[in-house]
Design a protein around this motif. Structure first.
Motif, PDB file in Angstrom:
ATOM      1  N   ASN A   1       0.834  -1.203   0.000  1.00  0.00           N
ATOM      2  CA  ASN A   1       0.000   0.000   0.000  1.00  0.00           C
ATOM      3  C   ASN A   1       0.866   1.248   0.000  1.00  0.00           C
ATOM      4  O   ASN A   1       0.729   2.109   0.871  1.00  0.00           O
ATOM      5  CB  ASN A   1      -0.945  -0.004   1.211  1.00  0.00           C
ATOM      6  N   HIS A   2       1.789   1.342  -0.957  1.00  0.00           N
ATOM      7  CA  HIS A   2       2.489   2.611  -1.142  1.00  0.00           C
ATOM      8  C   HIS A   2       2.759   2.826  -2.628  1.00  0.00           C
ATOM      9  O   HIS A   2       2.639   1.912  -3.438  1.00  0.00           O
ATOM     10  CB  HIS A   2       3.776   2.686  -0.308  1.00  0.00           C
ATOM     11  N   ARG A   3       3.084   4.044  -2.975  1.00  0.00           N
ATOM     12  CA  ARG A   3       3.275   4.412  -4.378  1.00  0.00           C
ATOM     13  C   ARG A   3       4.463   3.651  -4.965  1.00  0.00           C
ATOM     14  O   ARG A   3       5.536   3.609  -4.368  1.00  0.00           O
ATOM     15  CB  ARG A   3       3.488   5.923  -4.495  1.00  0.00           C
ATOM     16  N   PHE A   4       4.255   3.052  -6.122  1.00  0.00           N
ATOM     17  CA  PHE A   4       5.242   2.216  -6.805  1.00  0.00           C
ATOM     18  C   PHE A   4       5.653   1.011  -5.947  1.00  0.00           C
ATOM     19  O   PHE A   4       6.776   0.520  -6.037  1.00  0.00           O
ATOM     20  CB  PHE A   4       6.477   3.026  -7.221  1.00  0.00           C
ATOM     21  N   GLY A   5       4.716   0.532  -5.131  1.00  0.00           N
ATOM     22  CA  GLY A   5       4.995  -0.638  -4.307  1.00  0.00           C
ATOM     23  C   GLY A   5       5.179  -1.889  -5.153  1.00  0.00           C
ATOM     24  O   GLY A   5       4.465  -2.111  -6.133  1.00  0.00           O
ATOM     25  N   GLN A   6       6.150  -2.713  -4.764  1.00  0.00           N
ATOM     26  CA  GLN A   6       6.411  -3.998  -5.417  1.00  0.00           C
ATOM     27  C   GLN A   6       5.994  -5.097  -4.442  1.00  0.00           C
ATOM     28  O   GLN A   6       6.765  -5.511  -3.582  1.00  0.00           O
ATOM     29  CB  GLN A   6       7.890  -4.131  -5.777  1.00  0.00           C
ATOM     30  N   ALA A   7       4.767  -5.567  -4.584  1.00  0.00           N
ATOM     31  CA  ALA A   7       4.176  -6.447  -3.573  1.00  0.00           C
ATOM     32  C   ALA A   7       4.914  -7.767  -3.421  1.00  0.00           C
ATOM     33  O   ALA A   7       4.836  -8.405  -2.372  1.00  0.00           O
ATOM     34  CB  ALA A   7       2.707  -6.701  -3.905  1.00  0.00           C
TER      35      ALA A   7
END
Length: 672
Positions: free
Chosen positions: A339-345
């Motif tokens: 849940n963050h900008r440009f997150g790589q899950a």
């Protein structure tokens, strides 16, 4: 208006306005399972496969923590739209079900639930008897659900994904920092910037002179900059280096991308689909009568559930409880890039893999704890406690998580000096000496599998305990039947200790790792509290203190749930394994694979190799004695609720096979 429409793609189920966050279920395939064969009292099952459409109100308080949701495009109703693949197995007649929904958070788009709980053959779209296994859950009447929650899963048939909106700034593209990080296991001229075959955020300008590649050998060291003239983007997700990348070294690539997905919708979509199936009483709900919902996630998916709980998503938009029980399996102490900008899950954080990503972040415990550096007090369940939506929670750890996932912080204070107070709604279990995931039996090395370890892989299969614990969680969540007591190492009784005080015996060629993964204070920039990264790699602050389970004279863990292979051992089992020299960095850990270190077979071999562990012949007179002791240990676990009676026969069969494999090796040696 509620309506049932037959569309070109199949059946379209429109949700009632009361549950409008699930806009519609588009059922693209609907078929009976195994030709309509009944599953006990639950009767025949059917599978529904299709797409679920969501509409999110960016101004709803329940959606306030979804990063960039207010920057996503809205439809005529003012909602942000998203859609996801879903897969549902349910009784054809819902009235014959048991009123429980069991949701698996798919790990990287996959499905493991049937393999674990029904001993089924692995399949992304089960269709055969083998792929439904022993039918244990279905005979009990469970409704089983999967949903895609990531946009970037590998392009592979059957993998489940979500289609997420792109955030913009008043219609203009948003740009930001992205970091690729990789440690290769062989020399190569090229390397992927995304994790494990996932889709990458494309570079804004592949030729930009501002992009930086570094290399280092220590996770917290400052990397040496590689001249820009020596490396380049080959395509959106691949970089090349003149002279090639060396195995076992840590490489970072920091670049700018644009058009970030609103990845936090994966959390809200989980909330909304489960809430819809649980609470919607209209004809649009394909599985009416659900009264309880339980969630299970393994590794990445366990961290997802920890994140889900921490950010308050177990309360739906109307404040109702979503999951009644949550089973976090081997998630360790972390959360993730969910849940963050440009997150790589897909990114996790291990001792020597996926370095310095926002995973092991305070708080770690379910109950309140205080960070001594910031003086902030928080807990994983703080929001759920405040909203009255706290589920029953199981955290399951293995030996691996204490070395690769900061596992001790799940149940100690941040300084590693005091056992944490565990809330009454939580249980913590540790599988003694188990790996993150079991290796093959007979034990073999991972040669040819990429992450090659010094020792053979640990084959300890703890699925029997997982099945027993799920049954306990189900009964606790549904009718308040108390589960088995927590079983994990503690500082107070010396079963949790610093690595140099854990009691490791001097086994030739093997030493207990003295540098487990360190959870660190990380600074991603001034706007990190808004989910925006402005510093990559992050600035490294002081570490939290991690501890490891103490071991016995054989090197096997003393505490937790000791399966019969540990209580009546033929080898030392560990949740860690050193990287083999051929893949570089031999003093570091090989991902999350475990080790199997066999005992000497005879007294003479033990003396010859100077091994402190008793040999097989000194422990057991013959196979019957070994299997008898193994059976007694198994029945003790059944009595304690850690193994189901129906799994005893399989465990005893394994005991016979394991002993015969060991002694066959002895016979082969004696003939040489």
């Amino acid at each position: 208006m509620r309506r049932l429409v037959i569309a070109a793609l199949g059946i379209v189920l429109f949700s009632s306005l009361a549950e409008a966050r699930v806009v519609r279920l588009r059922v693209e395939r609907r078929e009976v399972v195994l030709n309509g064969r009944p599953f006990g009292a639950a009767g025949p099952y059917e599978k529904l496969i299709g797409t679920v459409d969501f509409g999110l109100d960016p101004d709803a308080p329940a959606n306030a923590l979804i990063v960039d949701l207010k920057l996503a495009p809205r439809n005529a109703r003012g909602e942000v739209e998203a859609s996801a693949d879903f897969y549902l197995l349910k009784p054809v007649d819902p009235r014959r079900g048991n009123g429980r929904l069991f949701y698996e958070v798919g790990n990287r788009g996959g499905k493991s639930l049937l393999a674990t709980f029904q001993k089924a053959a692995a399949s992304l779209d089960p269709a055969t008897e083998a792929e439904f296994g022993d039918e244990a859950l279905m005979r009990q009447g469970f409704t089983l659900l999967w949903m895609g929650w990531k946009w970037d899963v590998p392009e592979r048939e059957g993998v489940m994904r979500m289609r997420m909106p792109i955030a913009t700034e008043n219609g203009k593209p948003i740009t930001g920092l992205v970091r690729g990080n990789f440690i290769l296991n062989e020399r190569s001229n090229t390397a992927p910037v995304a994790d494990r075959n996932h889709l990458a955020y494309a570079p804004l300008d592949p030729a930009s002179a501002d992009y930086v590649m570094t290399v280092r050998d220590d996770p917290t060291a400052r990397g040496s900059v590689i001249p820009r003239s020596r490396w380049r983007f080959v395509d959106a997700g691949t970089v090349a280096l003149d002279g090639g990348f060396e195995p076992g070294r840590i490489y970072d690539v920091v670049y700018r991308s644009q058009n970030p997905k609103v990845v936090g919708i994966g959390l809200s979509a989980t909330r909304d689909l489960v809430s819809f199936l649980k609470y919607d009483a209209s004809p649009d709900n394909p599985s009416p009568g659900i009264r309880h919902a339980l969630a299970w996630g393994v590794s990445q998916s366990g961290r997802f559930l920890r994140h889900f709980l921490y950010q308050g998503f177990n309360a739906d938009e109307r404040g109702r409880k979503v999951f009644d029980g949550v089973f976090d399996q081997v998630g360790g102490a972390g959360r993730g890039s969910f849940n963050h900008r440009f997150g790589q899950a897909s990114r996790d954080a291990l001792q020597y893999f996926n370095i310095l990503f926002p995973v092991d972040l305070f708080p770690f415990t379910d109950g309140p704890e205080t960070d001594p550096d910031t003086n902030v007090t928080d807990g994983l369940l703080a929001r759920a406690d405040k909203s009255g939506t706290t589920p029953k929670v199981f955290h399951l750890l293995t030996n691996s998580e204490y070395f690769n996932r900061a596992g001790s912080l799940v149940h100690t204070d941040p300084t590693g000096t005091r056992d944490a107070d565990i809330p009454p709604t939580t249980r913590i279990y540790m599988m003694a000496s188990a790996p993150h995931g079991p290796g093959p039996f007979p034990p073999a090395s991972n040669r040819g599998g990429g992450m090659v370890g010094r020792a053979a892989l640990n084959p300890l299969n703890y699925s029997p305990a997982v099945r027993a614990l799920f049954r306990a969680l189900d009964r606790w969540a549904v009718d308040d039947t108390m589960p088995p007591p927590s079983a994990y190492p503690r500082l107070a009784d010396g079963t949790l200790a610093a690595p140099d005080r854990a009691g490791w015996p001097p086994i030739p060629g093997f030493q207990l790792p003295q540098q487990p993964l360190r959870a660190l204070h990380l600074n991603f920039g001034a706007d990190w509290d808004k989910g925006i990264v402005s510093i990559e790699p992050p600035e490294v602050g002081r570490p939290f203190v991690v501890r490891v389970p103490a071991v016995d004279a054989d090197g096997n863990v003393r505490s937790g749930i000791r399966l019969p292979d540990i209580e009546v051992p033929l080898a030392t089992h560990a949740g860690w394994n050193y990287r083999e020299a051929s893949i570089g960095a031999p003093d570091r850990l090989a991902g999350e694979i475990g080790s199997y270190i066999p005992f000497p077979l005879t007294r003479a071999e033990r003396a010859r190799t100077n091994d402190p562990r008793l040999s097989i012949e000194e422990r057991y007179r013959n196979r019957d004695e070994y299997v008898g002791k193994y059976a007694a240990a198994t029945l003790d676990l059944v009595a304690k609720g850690y193994v189901l009676p129906e799994d005893v026969a399989d465990l005893l069969q394994h005991a016979v096979e394991h002993y015969e494999w060991v002694t066959k090796k002895s016979d082969v040696k004696s003939q040489k």
